[in-house]
Scaffold this active site. Sequence first.
Site, PDB file in Angstrom:
ATOM      1  CG  ASP A 132       3.222 -27.787  23.940  1.00 63.21           C
ATOM      2  OD1 ASP A 132       2.339 -27.096  23.553  1.00 63.21           O
ATOM      3  OD2 ASP A 132       4.059 -27.277  24.233  1.00 63.21           O
ATOM      4  CE1 TYR A 171       9.468 -25.474  24.745  1.00 62.31           C
ATOM      5  CE2 TYR A 171       8.776 -26.766  24.969  1.00 62.31           C
ATOM      6  CZ  TYR A 171       8.594 -25.771  25.128  1.00 62.31           C
ATOM      7  OH  TYR A 171       7.551 -25.389  25.241  1.00 62.31           O
ATOM      8  CE  LYS A 199       4.915 -24.271  23.195  1.00 63.70           C
ATOM      9  NZ  LYS A 199       5.372 -25.188  23.808  1.00 63.70           N
ATOM     10  CG  HIS A 205       8.087 -20.326  22.350  1.00 59.70           C
ATOM     11  ND1 HIS A 205       8.834 -21.320  22.184  1.00 59.70           N
ATOM     12  CD2 HIS A 205       7.479 -20.147  23.366  1.00 59.70           C
ATOM     13  CE1 HIS A 205       8.937 -22.197  23.640  1.00 59.70           C
ATOM     14  NE2 HIS A 205       8.023 -21.783  24.302  1.00 59.70           N
TER      15      HIS A 205
HETATM   16  N1  LIG Z   1       4.697 -21.976  26.175  1.00 63.12           N
HETATM   17  C1  LIG Z   1       6.266 -21.800  26.992  1.00 63.12           C
HETATM   18  O1  LIG Z   1       6.887 -20.664  26.726  1.00 63.12           O
HETATM   19  C2  LIG Z   1       6.316 -23.123  27.627  1.00 63.12           C
HETATM   20  C3  LIG Z   1       7.029 -23.205  29.037  1.00 63.12           C
HETATM   21  C4  LIG Z   1       7.223 -23.431  29.676  1.00 63.12           C
HETATM   22  C5  LIG Z   1       6.271 -25.077  29.459  1.00 63.12           C
HETATM   23  N2  LIG Z   1       5.523 -25.377  28.928  1.00 63.12           N
HETATM   24  C6  LIG Z   1       5.104 -26.074  27.863  1.00 63.12           C
HETATM   25  O2  LIG Z   1       4.272 -26.545  29.109  1.00 63.12           O
HETATM   26  C7  LIG Z   1       5.280 -28.382  29.298  1.00 63.12           C
HETATM   27  C8  LIG Z   1       4.580 -28.445  31.176  1.00 63.12           C
HETATM   28  O3  LIG Z   1       5.126 -27.114  31.384  1.00 63.12           O
HETATM   29  P1  LIG Z   1       6.684 -28.204  32.462  1.00 63.12           P
HETATM   30  O4  LIG Z   1       7.464 -29.218  31.695  1.00 63.12           O
HETATM   31  O5  LIG Z   1       7.859 -27.619  32.910  1.00 63.12           O
HETATM   32  O6  LIG Z   1       5.818 -28.128  33.907  1.00 63.12           O
HETATM   33  P2  LIG Z   1       4.895 -29.131  34.518  1.00 63.12           P
HETATM   34  O7  LIG Z   1       4.380 -30.314  33.442  1.00 63.12           O
HETATM   35  O8  LIG Z   1       4.449 -27.876  35.786  1.00 63.12           O
HETATM   36  O9  LIG Z   1       6.033 -30.397  35.547  1.00 63.12           O
HETATM   37  C9  LIG Z   1       7.007 -31.011  34.949  1.00 63.12           C
HETATM   38  C10 LIG Z   1       6.852 -31.950  36.165  1.00 63.12           C
HETATM   39  O10 LIG Z   1       6.407 -32.047  37.000  1.00 63.12           O
HETATM   40  C11 LIG Z   1       6.831 -34.515  37.169  1.00 63.12           C
HETATM   41  N3  LIG Z   1       5.906 -34.747  37.075  1.00 63.12           N
HETATM   42  C12 LIG Z   1       4.484 -35.082  36.416  1.00 63.12           C
HETATM   43  N4  LIG Z   1       3.701 -35.839  36.135  1.00 63.12           N
HETATM   44  C13 LIG Z   1       3.964 -35.968  37.582  1.00 63.12           C
HETATM   45  C14 LIG Z   1       2.926 -36.784  38.690  1.00 63.12           C
HETATM   46  N5  LIG Z   1       1.684 -37.070  38.691  1.00 63.12           N
HETATM   47  N6  LIG Z   1       3.035 -37.041  39.610  1.00 63.12           N
HETATM   48  C15 LIG Z   1       4.686 -36.401  40.459  1.00 63.12           C
HETATM   49  N7  LIG Z   1       5.621 -35.192  39.471  1.00 63.12           N
HETATM   50  C16 LIG Z   1       4.528 -35.118  37.501  1.00 63.12           C
HETATM   51  C17 LIG Z   1       7.278 -33.969  35.671  1.00 63.12           C
HETATM   52  O11 LIG Z   1       8.844 -35.096  36.235  1.00 63.12           O
HETATM   53  P3  LIG Z   1       9.226 -36.065  35.413  1.00 63.12           P
HETATM   54  O12 LIG Z   1       9.182 -35.925  34.597  1.00 63.12           O
HETATM   55  O13 LIG Z   1      10.331 -36.409  35.747  1.00 63.12           O
HETATM   56  O14 LIG Z   1       7.762 -37.228  34.786  1.00 63.12           O
HETATM   57  C18 LIG Z   1       8.495 -32.742  35.964  1.00 63.12           C
HETATM   58  O15 LIG Z   1       9.394 -32.686  37.166  1.00 63.12           O
HETATM   59  C19 LIG Z   1       6.012 -28.134  28.861  1.00 63.12           C
HETATM   60  O16 LIG Z   1       6.269 -29.421  28.508  1.00 63.12           O
HETATM   61  C20 LIG Z   1       5.598 -27.408  27.121  1.00 63.12           C
HETATM   62  O17 LIG Z   1       5.351 -28.542  26.556  1.00 63.12           O
HETATM   63  C21 LIG Z   1       5.535 -24.147  27.494  1.00 63.12           C
END
Ligand SMILES: NC(=O)c1ccc[n+]([C@@H]2O[C@H](COP(=O)([O-])OP(=O)(O)OC[C@H]3O[C@@H](n4cnc5c(N)ncnc54)[C@H](OP(=O)(O)O)[C@@H]3O)[C@@H](O)[C@H]2O)c1
Length: 324
Positions: free
Chosen positions: A50, A55, A80, A111
Amino acid sequence: MPISTELPTSFRMNTGAHIPAVGLGTWQAKPGEVKDAVKHALSVGYRHIDGALIYQNEEEVGQGVKESGIPREELFLTSKVWNTYHDRVAESLDKTLKSLGTDYLDLYLVHWPVRLVANETSPLFPTNPDGSRAVDRSWNQQETWRQMEALLETGKVKQIGVSNWSIPYLDHLSETWKVVPAVNQVELHVYNPQHDLVNYCREKGILLEAYCPLGSTDSPLMKDPELLRIAKKNGVSPAAILISYQVNRGVVVLPKSVTASRITDNLKTIKLDEEDMKTLNEMAANGKQQRVNTPLFGWDLGFHDWYDVGNKDAPSPDAVTVKA
Ligand SMILES: NC(=O)c1ccc[n+]([C@@H]2O[C@H](COP(=O)([O-])OP(=O)(O)OC[C@H]3O[C@@H](n4cnc5c(N)ncnc54)[C@H](OP(=O)(O)O)[C@@H]3O)[C@@H](O)[C@H]2O)c1
């Protein structure tokens, strides 16, 4: 009939095509990290990445994809259109395709239902003289969607969908859509389960995708005592429960990590029993409702919890950390 203990590894979209249930998130995956993260993910079995133009790491994502050696047709790539491209959707797509080094996307999303007008302050996060975001309040999102629909005819996108669309916004879009969005990617986790939106989308045949499933950077979720108890009971990590929760409720989930061991672990989902699902489903209603991603667009996005829980002025990681 025996109850299946198997969890699906993919979900069917309203186009008939399948999308892998777990995809690697790439927001805030920094240059120098994201290529290896993508390569590692693909080497341990991920087939779904994704991404997004905003980004600002799609070139490196593309390098990771290329170096993985996995044939393109086995992959599911999402991107997006960014807010400053609502009047130039095809241009935004071409930029992304070029950066990724591919000639099509499996899924292309709008987005945010917000058009920003690029100006001299920034091409991506333009502001007005008073510092507020340069939002075009007169823009009709139905026009953005019309351009998205036109992309299907070019073969450059296989599916189109939306992101951050609430029920009132989807109702508005449905007045003119010819193609029903394949997915709606929104903030979904146990503190923000959005059951009403999930049910609404299910009725319309729109698949949900969960972003911030772990509560994003510096997550407030990971230390939750109820979550820790469920993790201990099932003999897995809290992250595994949060990721599995979405797949158990029929929602695609997009955990982000740049840490190899976590990337590997995050693909392992487990079947949760009814009691655990009930606890997880009810956490937010029991006083824990909270969003972790609240961009300062100065714009009511129609999510009823958005302004109800005191998040109105919370800084958004999306808006603050992504530099134009
Ligand atoms: N459409 C939108 O508007 C929108 C908005 C936000 C996000 N997104 C998408 O959704 C994805 C996920 O959201 P997000 O990146 O905000 O947050 P997330 O996946 O909820 O959390 C990521 C965080 O969790 C940590 N993490 C990952 N796996 C872990 C585990 N097994 N144990 C403990 N900690 C862990 C990561 O650290 P490390 O990386 O340091 O391991 C990072 O700090 C984004 O990357 C993006 O692709 C879309």
